[in-house]
Design a protein around this motif. Structure first.
Motif, mmCIF file in Angstrom:
data_model
loop_
_atom_site.group_PDB
_atom_site.id
_atom_site.type_symbol
_atom_site.label_atom_id
_atom_site.label_comp_id
_atom_site.label_asym_id
_atom_site.label_seq_id
_atom_site.Cartn_x
_atom_site.Cartn_y
_atom_site.Cartn_z
ATOM 1 N N LEU A 123 0.813 -1.216 0.000
ATOM 2 C CA LEU A 123 0.000 0.000 0.000
ATOM 3 C C LEU A 123 0.847 1.267 0.000
ATOM 4 C CD1 LEU A 123 -2.475 -1.166 2.789
ATOM 5 C CD2 LEU A 123 -2.843 -1.269 0.314
ATOM 6 N N GLY A 124 2.166 1.116 -0.029
ATOM 7 C CA GLY A 124 3.055 2.268 0.044
ATOM 8 C C GLY A 124 3.344 2.676 1.475
ATOM 9 N N GLY A 125 2.859 1.884 2.423
ATOM 10 C CA GLY A 125 3.115 2.144 3.831
ATOM 11 C C GLY A 125 1.952 2.822 4.521
ATOM 12 N N ILE A 126 1.990 2.797 5.842
ATOM 13 C CA ILE A 126 1.016 3.535 6.648
ATOM 14 C C ILE A 126 1.760 4.592 7.441
ATOM 15 C CG2 ILE A 126 -0.644 1.635 6.785
ATOM 16 C CD1 ILE A 126 0.337 1.143 9.670
ATOM 17 N N SER A 127 1.022 5.578 7.884
ATOM 18 C CA SER A 127 1.575 6.727 8.619
ATOM 19 C C SER A 127 2.608 7.468 7.778
ATOM 20 C CB SER A 127 2.158 6.290 9.967
ATOM 21 O OG SER A 127 1.138 5.779 10.784
ATOM 22 N N LYS A 128 2.270 7.660 6.516
ATOM 23 C CA LYS A 128 3.148 8.392 5.601
ATOM 24 C C LYS A 128 3.356 9.814 6.117
ATOM 25 C CE LYS A 128 1.461 5.730 1.705
ATOM 26 N NZ LYS A 128 0.585 5.732 0.545
ATOM 27 N N GLY A 129 4.587 10.287 5.975
ATOM 28 C CA GLY A 129 4.921 11.644 6.400
ATOM 29 C C GLY A 129 5.274 11.756 7.878
ATOM 30 N N HIS A 130 5.297 10.631 8.578
ATOM 31 C CA HIS A 130 5.636 10.658 10.006
ATOM 32 C C HIS A 130 6.983 9.980 10.224
ATOM 33 C CE1 HIS A 130 1.850 12.170 11.700
ATOM 34 N NE2 HIS A 130 1.289 11.559 10.668
ATOM 35 N N PRO A 131 7.734 10.412 11.210
ATOM 36 C CA PRO A 131 7.408 11.502 12.107
ATOM 37 C C PRO A 131 7.445 12.839 11.368
ATOM 38 C CG PRO A 131 9.611 10.662 12.575
ATOM 39 C CD PRO A 131 9.016 9.780 11.534
ATOM 40 N N ASP A 132 6.453 13.669 11.669
ATOM 41 C CA ASP A 132 6.379 14.985 11.045
ATOM 42 C C ASP A 132 6.923 16.047 12.001
ATOM 43 O OD1 ASP A 132 4.320 15.411 12.904
ATOM 44 O OD2 ASP A 132 2.727 15.296 11.411
ATOM 45 N N GLU A 133 6.848 17.303 11.596
ATOM 46 C CA GLU A 133 7.403 18.394 12.414
ATOM 47 C C GLU A 133 6.778 18.441 13.805
ATOM 48 O OE1 GLU A 133 10.080 20.396 11.932
ATOM 49 O OE2 GLU A 133 10.377 19.090 10.197
ATOM 50 N N GLN A 134 5.471 18.216 13.890
ATOM 51 C CA GLN A 134 4.819 18.237 15.202
ATOM 52 C C GLN A 134 5.301 17.076 16.076
ATOM 53 O OE1 GLN A 134 2.804 20.792 16.453
ATOM 54 N NE2 GLN A 134 3.393 19.686 18.298
ATOM 55 N N ASP A 135 5.471 15.896 15.473
ATOM 56 C CA ASP A 135 6.005 14.749 16.216
ATOM 57 C C ASP A 135 7.385 15.076 16.795
ATOM 58 O OD1 ASP A 135 3.793 13.075 15.534
ATOM 59 O OD2 ASP A 135 4.792 12.464 13.669
ATOM 60 N N LEU A 136 8.221 15.715 15.979
ATOM 61 C CA LEU A 136 9.579 16.045 16.418
ATOM 62 C C LEU A 136 9.565 17.117 17.507
ATOM 63 C CD1 LEU A 136 11.410 15.884 12.974
ATOM 64 C CD2 LEU A 136 11.125 14.076 14.687
ATOM 65 N N LYS A 137 8.663 18.087 17.400
ATOM 66 C CA LYS A 137 8.516 19.095 18.465
ATOM 67 C C LYS A 137 8.042 18.434 19.754
ATOM 68 C CE LYS A 137 7.658 23.058 15.520
ATOM 69 N NZ LYS A 137 6.685 24.034 15.028
ATOM 70 N N ASN A 138 7.135 17.480 19.642
ATOM 71 C CA ASN A 138 6.666 16.754 20.825
ATOM 72 C C ASN A 138 7.813 15.972 21.471
ATOM 73 O OD1 ASN A 138 4.088 17.753 20.362
ATOM 74 N ND2 ASN A 138 3.345 15.861 19.420
ATOM 75 N N ALA A 139 8.693 15.408 20.648
ATOM 76 C CA ALA A 139 9.855 14.688 21.171
ATOM 77 C C ALA A 139 10.780 15.642 21.928
ATOM 78 C CB ALA A 139 10.610 13.997 20.034
ATOM 79 N N GLN A 140 10.934 16.852 21.422
ATOM 80 C CA GLN A 140 11.767 17.844 22.104
ATOM 81 C C GLN A 140 11.145 18.264 23.439
ATOM 82 O OE1 GLN A 140 12.129 20.695 18.892
ATOM 83 N NE2 GLN A 140 14.098 19.828 18.275
ATOM 84 N N SER A 141 9.841 18.415 23.465
ATOM 85 C CA SER A 141 9.165 18.727 24.728
ATOM 86 C C SER A 141 9.328 17.575 25.714
ATOM 87 C CB SER A 141 7.674 18.990 24.500
ATOM 88 O OG SER A 141 7.484 20.155 23.755
ATOM 89 N N PHE A 142 9.230 16.354 25.209
ATOM 90 C CA PHE A 142 9.396 15.177 26.054
ATOM 91 C C PHE A 142 10.773 15.157 26.712
ATOM 92 C CE2 PHE A 142 11.205 10.893 26.347
ATOM 93 C CZ PHE A 142 10.420 10.386 27.380
ATOM 94 N N ILE A 143 11.847 15.364 25.944
ATOM 95 C CA ILE A 143 13.190 15.290 26.516
ATOM 96 C C ILE A 143 13.401 16.416 27.522
ATOM 97 C CG2 ILE A 143 14.467 16.577 24.739
ATOM 98 C CD1 ILE A 143 15.667 13.375 26.494
#
Length: 156
Positions: A123-143
């Motif tokens: 199917l070309g994969g699922i969750s295309k485009g992830h991790p996206d910019e918001q995911d990466l910002k959330n990771a920075q908040s997490f750390i």
């Protein structure tokens, strides 16, 4: 404060993207699992363990590595990427292992990541485009939150 992040990211590189985003927000050394044995855990205040989620849990290599090297003196966190972004169930095995060894787990983070495993590849994969910019910002908040938790534990 010094943080080591050990990453097992064997397919799409999604988990490395998350680890590198964390490194932009904190004093982090990022290491591939294959190179992690050259680091001395005692030189770091916190050790992060991250991988993609394979069949509902972290990669076998990261689980074995954490089992060998963690103990009561270790402060840790776990993170992952997966096609679904589900973390509670998928992180439970690694968190349970760390808790059993007496390791203080300061938190866990997960986000979606492109998944092209097996049928999803057709199917070309699922969750295309992830991790996206918001995911990466959330990771920075997490750390940042992990560092605050650690600072609150110092001297205890």
């Amino acid at each position: 404060m010094k943080i080591l992040i050990v990453v097992e990211s064997s397919h799409q590189g999604n988990t490395f993207k998350v680890a590198n985003a964390m490194a932009e927000a904190a004093p982090v050394t990022v290491s591939a699992l294959a190179d992690a044995s050259k680091y001395d855990f005692h030189d770091y205040d916190i050790v992060g363990f991250g991988s993609g989620i394979y069949f509902g849990k972290h990669g076998k290599g990261i689980m074995e590595f954490a089992d060998k090297l963690c103990g009561k003196e270790t402060r840790a966190f776990v993170f992952s990427t997966s096609g679904t972004g589900e973390t509670e169930k998928s992180h439970s095995a690694l968190i349970g292992l760390l808790n059993k060894k007496g390791t203080a787990v300061l938190g866990s983070f997960g986000c979606k990541g492109l998944d092209k495993f097996f049928v999803f590849k057709l199917l070309g994969g699922i969750s295309k485009g992830h991790p996206d910019e918001q995911d990466l910002k959330n990771a920075q908040s997490f750390i940042t939150d992990v560092m605050k938790k650690y600072e609150g534990m110092e001297g205890k």
